[in-house]
Design a protein around this motif. Structure first.
Motif, PDB file in Angstrom:
ATOM      1  N   ILE A   1      -6.339  16.107   7.120  1.00  0.00           N
ATOM      2  CA  ILE A   1      -5.205  15.738   7.967  1.00  0.00           C
ATOM      3  C   ILE A   1      -4.043  15.356   7.055  1.00  0.00           C
ATOM      4  O   ILE A   1      -4.253  15.010   5.888  1.00  0.00           O
ATOM      5  CB  ILE A   1      -5.555  14.568   8.916  1.00  0.00           C
ATOM      6  N   GLU A   2      -2.815  15.442   7.570  1.00  0.00           N
ATOM      7  CA  GLU A   2      -1.652  15.026   6.787  1.00  0.00           C
ATOM      8  C   GLU A   2      -1.381  13.554   7.050  1.00  0.00           C
ATOM      9  O   GLU A   2      -1.293  13.131   8.198  1.00  0.00           O
ATOM     10  CB  GLU A   2      -0.432  15.865   7.146  1.00  0.00           C
ATOM     11  N   VAL A   3      -1.249  12.807   5.964  1.00  0.00           N
ATOM     12  CA  VAL A   3      -1.054  11.363   6.035  1.00  0.00           C
ATOM     13  C   VAL A   3       0.152  11.002   5.170  1.00  0.00           C
ATOM     14  O   VAL A   3       0.391  11.630   4.131  1.00  0.00           O
ATOM     15  CB  VAL A   3      -2.329  10.644   5.518  1.00  0.00           C
ATOM     16  N   LEU A   4       0.897   9.986   5.592  1.00  0.00           N
ATOM     17  CA  LEU A   4       2.031   9.526   4.786  1.00  0.00           C
ATOM     18  C   LEU A   4       1.552   9.166   3.389  1.00  0.00           C
ATOM     19  O   LEU A   4       0.658   8.350   3.216  1.00  0.00           O
ATOM     20  CB  LEU A   4       2.686   8.306   5.448  1.00  0.00           C
ATOM     21  N   LYS A   5       2.143   9.824   2.388  1.00  0.00           N
ATOM     22  CA  LYS A   5       1.812   9.550   0.984  1.00  0.00           C
ATOM     23  C   LYS A   5       2.761   8.512   0.411  1.00  0.00           C
ATOM     24  O   LYS A   5       2.358   7.585  -0.269  1.00  0.00           O
ATOM     25  CB  LYS A   5       1.887  10.833   0.157  1.00  0.00           C
ATOM     26  N   SER A   6       4.060   8.694   0.719  1.00  0.00           N
ATOM     27  CA  SER A   6       5.052   7.767   0.189  1.00  0.00           C
ATOM     28  C   SER A   6       6.329   7.839   1.007  1.00  0.00           C
ATOM     29  O   SER A   6       6.570   8.809   1.731  1.00  0.00           O
ATOM     30  CB  SER A   6       5.343   8.073  -1.277  1.00  0.00           C
ATOM     31  N   LYS A   7       7.128   6.765   0.861  1.00  0.00           N
ATOM     32  CA  LYS A   7       8.381   6.706   1.623  1.00  0.00           C
ATOM     33  C   LYS A   7       9.415   5.922   0.834  1.00  0.00           C
ATOM     34  O   LYS A   7       9.117   4.870   0.278  1.00  0.00           O
ATOM     35  CB  LYS A   7       8.123   6.039   2.969  1.00  0.00           C
ATOM     36  N   ILE A   8      10.623   6.467   0.784  1.00  0.00           N
ATOM     37  CA  ILE A   8      11.787   5.726   0.282  1.00  0.00           C
ATOM     38  C   ILE A   8      12.557   5.354   1.533  1.00  0.00           C
ATOM     39  O   ILE A   8      13.129   6.210   2.209  1.00  0.00           O
ATOM     40  CB  ILE A   8      12.632   6.579  -0.689  1.00  0.00           C
ATOM     41  N   HIS A   9      12.535   4.067   1.860  1.00  0.00           N
ATOM     42  CA  HIS A   9      13.034   3.587   3.144  1.00  0.00           C
ATOM     43  C   HIS A   9      14.487   3.132   3.055  1.00  0.00           C
ATOM     44  O   HIS A   9      14.810   2.225   2.296  1.00  0.00           O
ATOM     45  CB  HIS A   9      12.156   2.437   3.629  1.00  0.00           C
ATOM     46  N   ARG A  10      15.337   3.790   3.822  1.00  0.00           N
ATOM     47  CA  ARG A  10      16.747   3.410   3.983  1.00  0.00           C
ATOM     48  C   ARG A  10      17.539   3.445   2.677  1.00  0.00           C
ATOM     49  O   ARG A  10      17.840   2.413   2.088  1.00  0.00           O
ATOM     50  CB  ARG A  10      16.874   2.057   4.662  1.00  0.00           C
ATOM     51  N   VAL A  11      17.862   4.660   2.247  1.00  0.00           N
ATOM     52  CA  VAL A  11      18.793   4.848   1.138  1.00  0.00           C
ATOM     53  C   VAL A  11      20.054   5.506   1.679  1.00  0.00           C
ATOM     54  O   VAL A  11      20.034   6.157   2.718  1.00  0.00           O
ATOM     55  CB  VAL A  11      18.193   5.697  -0.012  1.00  0.00           C
TER      56      VAL A  11
ATOM     57  N   ALA B   1       0.483  13.830   2.293  1.00  0.00           N
ATOM     58  CA  ALA B   1      -0.605  14.425   1.520  1.00  0.00           C
ATOM     59  C   ALA B   1      -1.734  14.809   2.470  1.00  0.00           C
ATOM     60  O   ALA B   1      -1.962  14.133   3.470  1.00  0.00           O
ATOM     61  CB  ALA B   1      -1.119  13.438   0.475  1.00  0.00           C
ATOM     62  N   ALA B   2      -2.430  15.886   2.134  1.00  0.00           N
ATOM     63  CA  ALA B   2      -3.599  16.299   2.906  1.00  0.00           C
ATOM     64  C   ALA B   2      -4.817  15.586   2.348  1.00  0.00           C
ATOM     65  O   ALA B   2      -5.030  15.557   1.133  1.00  0.00           O
ATOM     66  CB  ALA B   2      -3.782  17.807   2.816  1.00  0.00           C
ATOM     67  N   MET B   3      -5.580  14.967   3.236  1.00  0.00           N
ATOM     68  CA  MET B   3      -6.813  14.285   2.825  1.00  0.00           C
ATOM     69  C   MET B   3      -7.803  14.298   3.971  1.00  0.00           C
ATOM     70  O   MET B   3      -7.425  14.558   5.115  1.00  0.00           O
ATOM     71  CB  MET B   3      -6.518  12.871   2.323  1.00  0.00           C
ATOM     72  N   THR B   4      -9.025  14.016   3.635  1.00  0.00           N
ATOM     73  CA  THR B   4     -10.044  13.952   4.679  1.00  0.00           C
ATOM     74  C   THR B   4      -9.817  12.691   5.510  1.00  0.00           C
ATOM     75  O   THR B   4      -9.221  11.720   5.037  1.00  0.00           O
ATOM     76  CB  THR B   4     -11.457  13.901   4.063  1.00  0.00           C
ATOM     77  N   PRO B   5     -10.318  12.680   6.746  1.00  0.00           N
ATOM     78  CA  PRO B   5     -10.197  11.460   7.546  1.00  0.00           C
ATOM     79  C   PRO B   5     -10.826  10.246   6.854  1.00  0.00           C
ATOM     80  O   PRO B   5     -10.311   9.135   6.962  1.00  0.00           O
ATOM     81  CB  PRO B   5     -10.929  11.812   8.842  1.00  0.00           C
ATOM     82  N   GLU B   6     -11.886  10.462   6.109  1.00  0.00           N
ATOM     83  CA  GLU B   6     -12.528   9.359   5.384  1.00  0.00           C
ATOM     84  C   GLU B   6     -11.593   8.789   4.329  1.00  0.00           C
ATOM     85  O   GLU B   6     -11.478   7.573   4.176  1.00  0.00           O
ATOM     86  CB  GLU B   6     -13.842   9.827   4.736  1.00  0.00           C
ATOM     87  N   GLU B   7     -10.950   9.679   3.552  1.00  0.00           N
ATOM     88  CA  GLU B   7      -9.985   9.220   2.541  1.00  0.00           C
ATOM     89  C   GLU B   7      -8.808   8.510   3.214  1.00  0.00           C
ATOM     90  O   GLU B   7      -8.321   7.483   2.732  1.00  0.00           O
ATOM     91  CB  GLU B   7      -9.448  10.408   1.741  1.00  0.00           C
ATOM     92  N   ALA B   8      -8.346   9.055   4.322  1.00  0.00           N
ATOM     93  CA  ALA B   8      -7.167   8.519   5.019  1.00  0.00           C
ATOM     94  C   ALA B   8      -7.393   7.097   5.526  1.00  0.00           C
ATOM     95  O   ALA B   8      -6.454   6.300   5.572  1.00  0.00           O
ATOM     96  CB  ALA B   8      -6.786   9.432   6.179  1.00  0.00           C
ATOM     97  N   ARG B   9      -8.618   6.778   5.877  1.00  0.00           N
ATOM     98  CA  ARG B   9      -8.911   5.438   6.420  1.00  0.00           C
ATOM     99  C   ARG B   9      -8.629   4.327   5.411  1.00  0.00           C
ATOM    100  O   ARG B   9      -8.312   3.208   5.790  1.00  0.00           O
ATOM    101  CB  ARG B   9     -10.352   5.361   6.892  1.00  0.00           C
ATOM    102  N   THR B  10      -8.749   4.632   4.134  1.00  0.00           N
ATOM    103  CA  THR B  10      -8.522   3.599   3.114  1.00  0.00           C
ATOM    104  C   THR B  10      -7.242   3.826   2.317  1.00  0.00           C
ATOM    105  O   THR B  10      -6.911   3.027   1.448  1.00  0.00           O
ATOM    106  CB  THR B  10      -9.717   3.537   2.141  1.00  0.00           C
ATOM    107  N   TRP B  11      -6.532   4.909   2.597  1.00  0.00           N
ATOM    108  CA  TRP B  11      -5.316   5.239   1.856  1.00  0.00           C
ATOM    109  C   TRP B  11      -4.201   4.244   2.150  1.00  0.00           C
ATOM    110  O   TRP B  11      -3.984   3.851   3.294  1.00  0.00           O
ATOM    111  CB  TRP B  11      -4.859   6.654   2.210  1.00  0.00           C
ATOM    112  N   LYS B  12      -3.470   3.850   1.119  1.00  0.00           N
ATOM    113  CA  LYS B  12      -2.299   2.982   1.261  1.00  0.00           C
ATOM    114  C   LYS B  12      -1.082   3.720   0.694  1.00  0.00           C
ATOM    115  O   LYS B  12      -1.017   3.978  -0.506  1.00  0.00           O
ATOM    116  CB  LYS B  12      -2.487   1.669   0.491  1.00  0.00           C
ATOM    117  N   PRO B  13      -0.132   4.105   1.543  1.00  0.00           N
ATOM    118  CA  PRO B  13       1.051   4.823   1.043  1.00  0.00           C
ATOM    119  C   PRO B  13       1.923   3.910   0.187  1.00  0.00           C
ATOM    120  O   PRO B  13       1.919   2.685   0.348  1.00  0.00           O
ATOM    121  CB  PRO B  13       1.782   5.246   2.314  1.00  0.00           C
ATOM    122  N   LYS B  14       2.674   4.532  -0.728  1.00  0.00           N
ATOM    123  CA  LYS B  14       3.667   3.799  -1.517  1.00  0.00           C
ATOM    124  C   LYS B  14       4.956   3.774  -0.705  1.00  0.00           C
ATOM    125  O   LYS B  14       5.472   4.829  -0.337  1.00  0.00           O
ATOM    126  CB  LYS B  14       3.918   4.485  -2.852  1.00  0.00           C
ATOM    127  N   VAL B  15       5.466   2.592  -0.429  1.00  0.00           N
ATOM    128  CA  VAL B  15       6.708   2.453   0.327  1.00  0.00           C
ATOM    129  C   VAL B  15       7.700   1.681  -0.532  1.00  0.00           C
ATOM    130  O   VAL B  15       7.384   0.594  -1.014  1.00  0.00           O
ATOM    131  CB  VAL B  15       6.474   1.735   1.675  1.00  0.00           C
TER     132      VAL B  15
END
Length: 117
Positions: free
Chosen positions: A3-13, A91-105
């Motif tokens: 699944i596609e999951v948020l990998k990173s975000k640059i917020h409000r530039v 980023a594409a990752m398995t649902p298992e990986e996505a459950r513990t993934w923490k995006p860089k914000v």
């Protein structure tokens, strides 16, 4: 399955330039790229908070510490200099990986587009 999951975000530039006479892409200050874990050539999604536009393009590395956020080519028609945007990568990752993934914000200073300590 992935699944596609948020990998990173640059917020409000703030958009510093919109250069229509360029092949395409977004130029981002290298320090912001590094902080968010975004690399040159990576696909990013952009949301313009001022006009509601949503689009994707690829990243070109900008000068570190410059605060540059420049939309190039056709994307330059979707923003105006001074607009506030959010830049996201996925980023594409398995649902298992996505459950513990923490995006860089990254939350830069909106006036200068520089990292806040």
């Amino acid at each position: 399955m992935t699944i596609e999951v948020l990998k990173s975000k640059i917020h409000r530039v703030r958009v510093t330039e919109a250069n229509l006479d360029y092949i395409g892409s977004i130029t981002i200050d290298r320090q912001l790229m590094d902080a968010a874990g975004i690399i040159a050539g990576e696909r990013v999604y952009i949301v313009d908070n001022n006009n509601g536009e949503r689009f994707d393009t690829y990243v070109i590395e900008g000068e570190p510490g410059s605060g540059t956020i420049c939309l190039n080519g056709a994307a330059a028609r979707k923003v105006h200099r001074g607009d506030i945007v959010i830049i996201m990568s996925y980023a594409a990752m398995t649902p298992e990986e996505a459950r513990t993934w923490k995006p860089k914000v990254v939350f830069p200073d909106t006036d200068t587009n520089r990292l806040i300590n």
